[in-house]
Scaffold this motif. Structure first.
Motif, PDB file in Angstrom:
ATOM      1  N   MET A  34       0.847  -1.197   0.000  1.00 39.27           N
ATOM      2  CA  MET A  34       0.000   0.000   0.000  1.00 39.27           C
ATOM      3  C   MET A  34       0.880   1.244   0.000  1.00 39.27           C
ATOM      4  SD  MET A  34      -2.669   1.254   2.929  1.00 39.27           S
ATOM      5  CE  MET A  34      -1.322   1.427   4.092  1.00 39.27           C
ATOM      6  N   GLU A  35       0.681   2.142  -0.966  1.00 48.95           N
ATOM      7  CA  GLU A  35       1.470   3.365  -1.032  1.00 48.95           C
ATOM      8  C   GLU A  35       1.015   4.325   0.069  1.00 48.95           C
ATOM      9  OE1 GLU A  35       2.559   7.013  -4.115  1.00 48.95           O
ATOM     10  OE2 GLU A  35       1.279   5.350  -4.740  1.00 48.95           O
ATOM     11  N   ARG A  36       1.970   4.864   0.799  1.00 52.19           N
ATOM     12  CA  ARG A  36       1.676   5.756   1.906  1.00 52.19           C
ATOM     13  C   ARG A  36       2.020   7.178   1.498  1.00 52.19           C
ATOM     14  NH1 ARG A  36       1.185   4.266   7.303  1.00 52.19           N
ATOM     15  NH2 ARG A  36       1.476   5.926   8.824  1.00 52.19           N
ATOM     16  N   PRO A  37       1.192   8.180   1.800  1.00 49.87           N
ATOM     17  CA  PRO A  37       1.510   9.554   1.449  1.00 49.87           C
ATOM     18  C   PRO A  37       2.738  10.031   2.203  1.00 49.87           C
ATOM     19  CG  PRO A  37      -0.386   9.476   2.893  1.00 49.87           C
ATOM     20  CD  PRO A  37      -0.082   8.073   2.507  1.00 49.87           C
ATOM     21  N   PRO A  38       3.340  11.153   1.782  1.00 54.16           N
ATOM     22  CA  PRO A  38       4.583  11.613   2.392  1.00 54.16           C
ATOM     23  C   PRO A  38       4.489  11.771   3.906  1.00 54.16           C
ATOM     24  CG  PRO A  38       4.089  12.891   0.429  1.00 54.16           C
ATOM     25  CD  PRO A  38       2.900  12.036   0.692  1.00 54.16           C
ATOM     26  N   GLY A  39       3.358  12.137   4.402  1.00 52.62           N
ATOM     27  CA  GLY A  39       3.181  12.216   5.852  1.00 52.62           C
ATOM     28  C   GLY A  39       3.482  13.596   6.402  1.00 52.62           C
ATOM     29  N   ASN A  40       2.894  13.863   7.566  1.00 55.99           N
ATOM     30  CA  ASN A  40       3.130  15.134   8.234  1.00 55.99           C
ATOM     31  C   ASN A  40       2.975  14.893   9.722  1.00 55.99           C
ATOM     32  OD1 ASN A  40       3.307  17.974   8.781  1.00 55.99           O
ATOM     33  ND2 ASN A  40       2.560  18.344   6.707  1.00 55.99           N
ATOM     34  N   THR A  41       2.696  15.959  10.442  1.00 55.85           N
ATOM     35  CA  THR A  41       2.708  15.879  11.894  1.00 55.85           C
ATOM     36  C   THR A  41       1.324  16.123  12.477  1.00 55.85           C
ATOM     37  OG1 THR A  41       4.981  16.695  11.913  1.00 55.85           O
ATOM     38  CG2 THR A  41       3.774  16.804  13.981  1.00 55.85           C
ATOM     39  N   VAL A  42       0.962  15.319  13.463  1.00 54.49           N
ATOM     40  CA  VAL A  42      -0.248  15.507  14.250  1.00 54.49           C
ATOM     41  C   VAL A  42       0.162  15.942  15.651  1.00 54.49           C
ATOM     42  CG1 VAL A  42      -2.154  14.287  15.402  1.00 54.49           C
ATOM     43  CG2 VAL A  42      -1.702  13.901  12.976  1.00 54.49           C
ATOM     44  N   GLY A  43      -0.547  16.919  16.200  1.00 56.62           N
ATOM     45  CA  GLY A  43      -0.312  17.358  17.570  1.00 56.62           C
ATOM     46  C   GLY A  43      -1.435  16.888  18.477  1.00 56.62           C
ATOM     47  N   ILE A  44      -1.097  16.522  19.707  1.00 57.31           N
ATOM     48  CA  ILE A  44      -2.093  16.115  20.706  1.00 57.31           C
ATOM     49  C   ILE A  44      -1.939  16.983  21.941  1.00 57.31           C
ATOM     50  CG2 ILE A  44      -2.928  14.258  22.193  1.00 57.31           C
ATOM     51  CD1 ILE A  44      -1.907  12.243  20.164  1.00 57.31           C
ATOM     52  N   VAL A  45      -3.027  17.644  22.319  1.00 59.30           N
ATOM     53  CA  VAL A  45      -3.070  18.401  23.571  1.00 59.30           C
ATOM     54  C   VAL A  45      -3.937  17.612  24.543  1.00 59.30           C
ATOM     55  CG1 VAL A  45      -3.853  20.509  24.713  1.00 59.30           C
ATOM     56  CG2 VAL A  45      -2.764  20.638  22.461  1.00 59.30           C
ATOM     57  N   ALA A  46      -3.372  17.241  25.679  1.00 61.11           N
ATOM     58  CA  ALA A  46      -4.117  16.526  26.711  1.00 61.11           C
ATOM     59  C   ALA A  46      -4.064  17.347  27.997  1.00 61.11           C
ATOM     60  CB  ALA A  46      -3.534  15.143  26.940  1.00 61.11           C
ATOM     61  N   MET A  68      -0.975   7.570  13.146  1.00 56.15           N
ATOM     62  CA  MET A  68       0.032   6.969  12.269  1.00 56.15           C
ATOM     63  C   MET A  68      -0.602   6.048  11.239  1.00 56.15           C
ATOM     64  SD  MET A  68       3.153   6.488  14.975  1.00 56.15           S
ATOM     65  CE  MET A  68       3.990   7.981  15.574  1.00 56.15           C
ATOM     66  N   GLU A  69      -1.654   5.351  11.623  1.00 56.86           N
ATOM     67  CA  GLU A  69      -2.403   4.560  10.652  1.00 56.86           C
ATOM     68  C   GLU A  69      -3.043   5.453   9.603  1.00 56.86           C
ATOM     69  OE1 GLU A  69      -3.712   1.064   8.918  1.00 56.86           O
ATOM     70  OE2 GLU A  69      -2.362   1.303  10.646  1.00 56.86           O
ATOM     71  N   GLY A  70      -3.401   6.671  10.004  1.00 51.85           N
ATOM     72  CA  GLY A  70      -4.024   7.612   9.079  1.00 51.85           C
ATOM     73  C   GLY A  70      -3.055   8.350   8.178  1.00 51.85           C
ATOM     74  N   GLY A  71      -1.755   8.104   8.332  1.00 49.35           N
ATOM     75  CA  GLY A  71      -0.788   8.687   7.407  1.00 49.35           C
ATOM     76  C   GLY A  71       0.233   9.605   8.022  1.00 49.35           C
ATOM     77  N   ALA A  72       0.111   9.945   9.307  1.00 50.54           N
ATOM     78  CA  ALA A  72       1.091  10.820   9.940  1.00 50.54           C
ATOM     79  C   ALA A  72       2.382  10.054  10.213  1.00 50.54           C
ATOM     80  CB  ALA A  72       0.540  11.387  11.242  1.00 50.54           C
ATOM     81  N   ASN A  73       3.512  10.727  10.022  1.00 53.50           N
ATOM     82  CA  ASN A  73       4.806  10.135  10.333  1.00 53.50           C
ATOM     83  C   ASN A  73       5.338  10.593  11.683  1.00 53.50           C
ATOM     84  OD1 ASN A  73       4.743   8.950   7.848  1.00 53.50           O
ATOM     85  ND2 ASN A  73       6.134  10.407   6.873  1.00 53.50           N
ATOM     86  N   ARG A  74       4.706  11.617  12.245  1.00 53.40           N
ATOM     87  CA  ARG A  74       5.229  12.219  13.468  1.00 53.40           C
ATOM     88  C   ARG A  74       4.067  12.700  14.321  1.00 53.40           C
ATOM     89  NH1 ARG A  74       7.787  17.868  13.805  1.00 53.40           N
ATOM     90  NH2 ARG A  74       9.177  17.844  15.617  1.00 53.40           N
ATOM     91  N   VAL A  75       4.156  12.469  15.626  1.00 49.83           N
ATOM     92  CA  VAL A  75       3.149  12.936  16.568  1.00 49.83           C
ATOM     93  C   VAL A  75       3.839  13.683  17.697  1.00 49.83           C
ATOM     94  CG1 VAL A  75       1.342  12.287  18.207  1.00 49.83           C
ATOM     95  CG2 VAL A  75       1.541  11.062  16.031  1.00 49.83           C
ATOM     96  N   LEU A  76       3.367  14.886  17.980  1.00 47.41           N
ATOM     97  CA  LEU A  76       3.870  15.685  19.099  1.00 47.41           C
ATOM     98  C   LEU A  76       2.784  15.744  20.166  1.00 47.41           C
ATOM     99  CD1 LEU A  76       5.448  18.698  17.159  1.00 47.41           C
ATOM    100  CD2 LEU A  76       6.574  16.594  17.931  1.00 47.41           C
ATOM    101  N   ILE A  77       3.164  15.566  21.422  1.00 43.38           N
ATOM    102  CA  ILE A  77       2.215  15.529  22.530  1.00 43.38           C
ATOM    103  C   ILE A  77       2.582  16.594  23.548  1.00 43.38           C
ATOM    104  CG2 ILE A  77       1.178  14.079  24.319  1.00 43.38           C
ATOM    105  CD1 ILE A  77       2.158  11.640  22.717  1.00 43.38           C
TER     106      ILE A  77
END
Length: 361
Positions: free
Chosen positions: A1-13, A48-57
């Protein structure tokens, strides 16, 4: 499955969400750290399953992010020798231990080019994130005491939707709608603020515990969202002048306790769920609908409560102008974002009616 280049998701808890004084004075159950940690873990996996390569919390003194990532196995991104393990990290805590932490983290996400933000908290947390980044691409997850603005969603699919948005699998124009926002300015002062659900004038002269739990102290309400199935101060407006979250304009309600009002106690009395597990009698003096940009002046003495929390003290004779506008955060439609991403990942052509088996039988 081809994966898009990806970007970053941020999580505020927000570690304080779901733990304020209203939990002690109502029938609501506090939201534990364990619940938030589990939601963060599932959101990271989904992103990450949705295409993000990086997650900041966001970082905090409860170390929610660190506890969520402990032992979590992250996927590999890419194929062959060019593959790498996806990255997740917890940012340094800002150290205020208040909503300002969420505000500063949101601004940090904006400056670092984060593609979508997941905010775990109630109305106050969503407001803090919006103060830091007004038009933030946002998935608001409800884990607070008052949850009018955020949505009851499973964190796994919320994370997937944010990842799809950040990676480009789902487009902004196709899967987001811009929420309303309430702008608050105080006459003769540089002080300005925002709210997402409602602004209330409350009797008193101090902020104190911040959370408003006594409906008898509320004198006037401007609500951008006043839906009949809401709990909180906006439920008062919803009983007499309902306005949906995607509906243009707002509601303005003046209660019978307002100085100079023509209503006598019991003249137009309603009951509303102002807290989880609690209904109160409310006397209404005035209710009206507002258009976008139509100002309402609230006069002191009193305290302005923004999304249920006391924030701005108005002295006698001081005035604040409240205006509801349509340029708030871009709220991600989770279902639409997941569907858009899945269409790009799995471009099957639907079989004709009556021939739905994959093997053509």
């Amino acid at each position: 499955m081809e994966r898009p280049p990806g970007n970053t998701v941020g999580i505020v808890a927000n570690p304080l969400a779901g733990k304020d004084l209203r939990r002690l004075t109502s029938g609501a159950t506090p939201v534990s750290d364990a619940v938030k940690i589990g939601a963060i873990r599932r959101a990271v996996v989904g992103a990450m399953e949705g295409g993000a390569n990086r997650v900041l919390i966001s970082g905090d003194r409860a170390r929610l992010g660190e506890r969520a990532l402990a032992g979590l196995r992250l996927p590999r991104i890419g194929e062959g020798s060019g593959s790498a393990v996806a990255h997740a990290e917890v940012l340094a805590a800002h150290g205020w231990h208040t909503g300002r932490d969420s505000q500063l983290t949101a601004a940090q996400f904006r400056d670092q080019g984060v593609g979508a933000v997941i905010a775990l908290g109630g109305d106050g947390t969503q407001r803090d994130v919006t103060k830091g980044w007004r038009d933030v691409p946002l998935v608001p997850l409800a884990v607070g005491t008052n949850n009018v603005f955020p949505l009851q969603l499973e964190a796994t699919v919320a994370g997937f939707a944010a990842g799809a948005m950040a990676s480009g699998w789902a487009g902004v124009a196709d899967v987001t709608s811009q929420a309303k926002i309430i702008d608050v300015t105080v006459e003769g002062s540089p002080q300005a603020d925002v709210a997402l659900v409602d602004v209330c004038l409350v009797r008193g002269s101090f902020v104190g515990a911040r959370a408003v739990w006594e409906s008898a102290s509320v004198c006037e309400i401007v609500a951008a969202i006043a839906e009949p199935d809401s709990v909180g101060l906006s439920a008062i407006a919803a009983a007499v002048a309902p306005v949906r979250r995607h509906e243009a304009g707002a509601a303005h309600v003046r209660l019978g306790c307002t100085p100079g009002s023509e209503s006598a106690p019991g003249d137009k009395r309603i009951r509303a769920a102002v807290m989880p597990g609690s209904y109160s009698d409310i006397d209404i003096a005035l209710c009206e609908r507002l258009a976008f940009g139509q100002p309402v002046t609230l006069r002191g003495p009193g305290v302005l409560a923004l999304d249920g929390e006391r924030e701005i003290v108005l002295g006698a004779g001081e005035r604040a102008t409240i205006t509801v506008n349509p340029d708030g955060p871009h709220v991600i439609d989770v279902g639409a974002a997941v569907a858009a991403a899945q269409r790009r990942r799995y471009p099957f052509s639907p079989a004709p009616a009556g021939r739905g088996d994959l093997d053509g039988r």
